[in-house]
Motif scaffolding. Structure first.
Motif, short mmCIF file in Angstrom:
data_model
loop_
_atom_site.label_atom_id
_atom_site.label_comp_id
_atom_site.label_asym_id
_atom_site.label_seq_id
_atom_site.Cartn_x
_atom_site.Cartn_y
_atom_site.Cartn_z
N TYR A 171 0.83 -1.21 0.00
CA TYR A 171 0.00 0.00 0.00
C TYR A 171 0.86 1.26 0.00
O TYR A 171 0.53 2.25 -0.65
N GLU A 176 -1.05 4.43 -1.27
CA GLU A 176 -2.29 4.31 -0.49
C GLU A 176 -1.93 4.34 1.00
O GLU A 176 -1.95 3.33 1.70
N ASN A 178 -3.37 5.69 3.65
CA ASN A 178 -4.41 5.41 4.65
C ASN A 178 -4.52 3.90 4.91
O ASN A 178 -4.62 3.46 6.06
N ASP A 179 -4.46 3.13 3.81
CA ASP A 179 -4.52 1.66 3.96
C ASP A 179 -3.25 1.13 4.63
O ASP A 179 -3.32 0.24 5.47
N LYS A 181 -1.33 2.74 6.71
CA LYS A 181 -1.37 3.13 8.12
C LYS A 181 -2.37 2.28 8.89
O LYS A 181 -2.15 1.94 10.06
N LYS A 182 -3.47 1.90 8.23
CA LYS A 182 -4.47 1.06 8.89
C LYS A 182 -3.88 -0.30 9.24
O LYS A 182 -4.06 -0.80 10.35
N ASP A 185 -1.41 0.29 12.08
CA ASP A 185 -2.05 0.56 13.38
C ASP A 185 -2.70 -0.69 13.98
O ASP A 185 -2.86 -0.78 15.21
N LYS A 210 6.03 13.72 7.31
CA LYS A 210 5.30 12.57 7.88
C LYS A 210 6.27 11.47 8.30
O LYS A 210 6.10 10.83 9.35
#
Length: 630
Positions: A171, A176, A178-179, A181-182, A185, A210
């Motif tokens: 990702y 991508e 957000n994916d 990081k998801k 996390d 970042k």
């Protein structure tokens, strides 16, 4: 250079123990031992022939080891033949074959082979999935990667840490975040390895802020994490930040390895930070870091790009391991420092020693010919690229030839060469010819070239400035002002001239007329002192290059506050007498500054080394190493 971030040590892939003839186990063990010793397909082929001859060509253990040899040797063709002739390959043979494809860069073939396996109802495992996810990330094939992510969840493998890390990489490489990081996390244990992968993804896409935010959250940083961040900063042009982090890494008690050293040397080379580069070299020697061809090339590159070409040459000769990269570093180094014949000698020596040149080699040696005005030699080498070495001529090679013809004043010939070339010229090639037209005062051709750039929308800020200067040189101040107005109107950002100097292991940067430096009063006092001394040397400022219609004394002052002169003044007040002053400038040194720095070297009895966008100028006793040919 890109740092390989190892997410976790992947367990060795090995086929299951299948039902086999117990009597053949001894022979198989012996054959496997022989195959594991093979270093090339040529070594393995006779053993493979023996296996076929003795009637056991489909032993899964033997086939698996043969394909693994292909992976080590990047031999797709041999591996493909074995795989295609294997009846009913299992998941382990698929894994081995996909590993060959991925290691050879055939990412889409690897992905297709994986989906072929799925089509045949062969269940994937947690060995093959990370491999194909790596292929998806490298090929930026997000759609296939998402399908595999779904399979991971259906198979109940989503808790596998190694798979999660590979999903993050996928990702992240595809942008991508957000994916990515998801997935990050949701990891129960976000260790330094997972954090490093996340940081590297940000840095790969230029998201320095970042990446650094994430980096600061890592409690225990290992060598790989520090090195990945330093490398990412260098790749994003954040050289000073990279060096700051290197110092921080040492204070944290984490020892650099050879990859870290190469990254730091690259930053030193681009900044011209010779003293820090020397310190890194001494660090390498002190801690016995292996000076292989990679570290050796980085050291040669650092010394040559910091203007110490003699040390670069000495180091090159002392290296035990030299490959094409090392030779390229030395050729480019000689070219940058105006030692054209030395660059050509290294090129000839390289051929004599059987080292095959690359496209980069030819860029370096053609640049050397350009800086030395070696037209005939340059055209001979240019012609040999395809005929003798089968290397396709790229736009940068054509650019070198245009630059070569332009420097010697053969402007019409350079123009015709561009028109007849087998490649579409870019703004760099036309800009090179435009610059040559201004230097040789061929304003008619210069205007024609500038209009070509403007008509095709290929003009950058340098083109506008050059055209403005061409008009100013002819006294056409109205036209020069119109060009600059158009530059502003079209929102083209002019790259500001910036010069840097290293003093006491610190890099000091100066812009045109800079007043930000803490010692600005002393710097400008030294500048005025030098200006008075220059008058006694019959120095006449080249004010014709100033495109603004302003008073003569204002033009003289505008020239005197160029960034390289401020950097030199700071060097004069901050370093000991008789020491060399080294300055790095992001743009080409202008004609007037070149004349002034020659006089400064004579007046102050200092050697001044200036690296501009094109090359090095070694000024000493009123003379420049380029012989006023640059």
């Amino acid at each position: 250079m890109i740092v390989a971030v190892v997410a976790a040590a992947s367990p060795p892939i090995s086929p299951p123990y299948l039902n086999s003839n117990p009597g053949s186990f001894g022979d198989r063990k012996q054959l496997l031992f022989k195959l594991q010793k093979c270093k090339s397909i040529q070594h393995a082929a006779p053993i493979h022939a023996h296996i076929i001859k003795n009637g056991n060509p489909n032993d899964p253990f033997i086939l698996f080891e043969l394909i693994r040899i292909c992976s080590r040797c990047c031999s797709i063709e041999y591996a493909s033949k074995i795989f295609r002739q294997t009846p009913d390959p299992n998941v382990f043979l698929y894994t081995a074959f996909i590993e060959v494809l991925v290691s050879s860069g055939a990412y889409f073939d690897g992905i297709r082979t994986y989906f072929q396996m799925i089509k045949y109802f062969i269940l994937p495992d947690n060995y093959i999935i990370p491999l194909v996810l790596k292929a998806c990330g490298s090929a930026l094939d997000l759609k296939s990667g998402e399908q595999i992510h779904c399979q991971v969840m259906k198979l109940g493998l989503s808790s596998d840490r190694f798979l999660r890390v590979k999903l993050m990489e996928l990702y992240g490489k595809c942008g991508e975040f957000n994916d990515a990081k998801k997935v990050f996390d949701e990891m129960p244990q976000r260790d330094v390895v997972a954090s490093t992968v996340m940081i590297s993804c940000y840095l790969d896409h230029g998201l320095v802020s970042k990446a650094m935010d994430e980096f600061r959250l890592v409690s225990t940083k290992d060598n790989v994490c520090w090195t990945a961040v330093i490398d990412g900063l260098v790749r994003n042009g954040e050289m000073n930040y990279a060096l700051e982090l290197f110092r921080e890494m040492q204070m944290a008690g984490v020892k650099p390895n050879e990859v870290t050293v190469v990254c730091v040397l690259s930053a030193c080379a681009q900044l011209g930070a010779l003293e820090l580069g020397k310190w890194v070299h001494s660090y390498v020697e002190k801690y016995n870091i292996q000076v292989n061809h990679i570290v050796g090339s980085a050291l040669v590159n650092m010394y040559s790009r910091c203007g110490d070409i003699d040390e670069a040459a000495s180091l090159f000769e002392d290296l035990k391991a030299r490959d094409v990269t090392t030779y390229n570093s030395m050729i480019v180094g000689y070219a940058l420092n105006g030692k054209s014949m030395e660059a050509i000698k290294i090129f000839q020596r390289m051929k004599h020693e059987g080292v095959k040149p690359t496209s980069i080699t030819f860029s370096g040696v053609l640049n050397a010919c350009s800086h030395g005005g070696l037209v005939d030699i340059g055209f001979d080498i240019f012609g040999s690229m395809e005929t003798e070495y089968g290397i396709e001529r790229r736009i940068e090679h054509y650019g070198c030839m245009v630059d070569l013809l332009g420097r010697v004043g053969r402007l019409q010939e350079a123009y015709d060469f561009i028109q007849k070339g087998n490649i579409a010229p870019d703004n760099i090639i036309w800009g090179s010819l435009l610059s040559a037209c201004r230097i040789h005062k061929n304003f008619e051709l210069g205007e024609r070239v500038a209009k070509i750039l403007l008509e095709y929308g290929a003009a950058d800020s340098g083109t506008y400035i050059l055209l403005s200067n061409v008009y100013a040189s002819r006294g056409k101040f109205k036209e020069a002002a119109q060009v600059r107005a158009k530059l502003r109107e079209e929102g083209v950002q002019k790259e500001p001239g910036c010069s840097s100097i290293e003093v006491n292991n610190e890099i000091h940067e100066f812009l045109l007329g800079d007043i930000r430096h803490p010692k600005r009063e002393a710097i400008y006092s030294k500048l005025k002192e030098l200006n008075h001394m220059l008058e006694s040397e019959d120095y006449a400022p080249a004010t014709d290059v100033i495109s603004q219609d302003i008073e003569e004394h204002e033009k003289r002052w505008a020239l005197s506050i160029h960034s390289e002169r401020l950097a030199i003044c700071y060097g004069l007040i901050s370093t000991k007498p008789c020491t060399t002053i080294r300055v790095v400038k992001n743009l080409r040194v202008c004609n007037d500054c070149h004349s002034v720095i020659k006089l400064i070297s004579k007046i102050t009895r200092r050697k001044v080394v200036v690296r501009d966008r094109n090359r090095f100028h070694h000024f000493e006793n009123g003379v420049c190493s380029c012989g006023d040919y640059w």
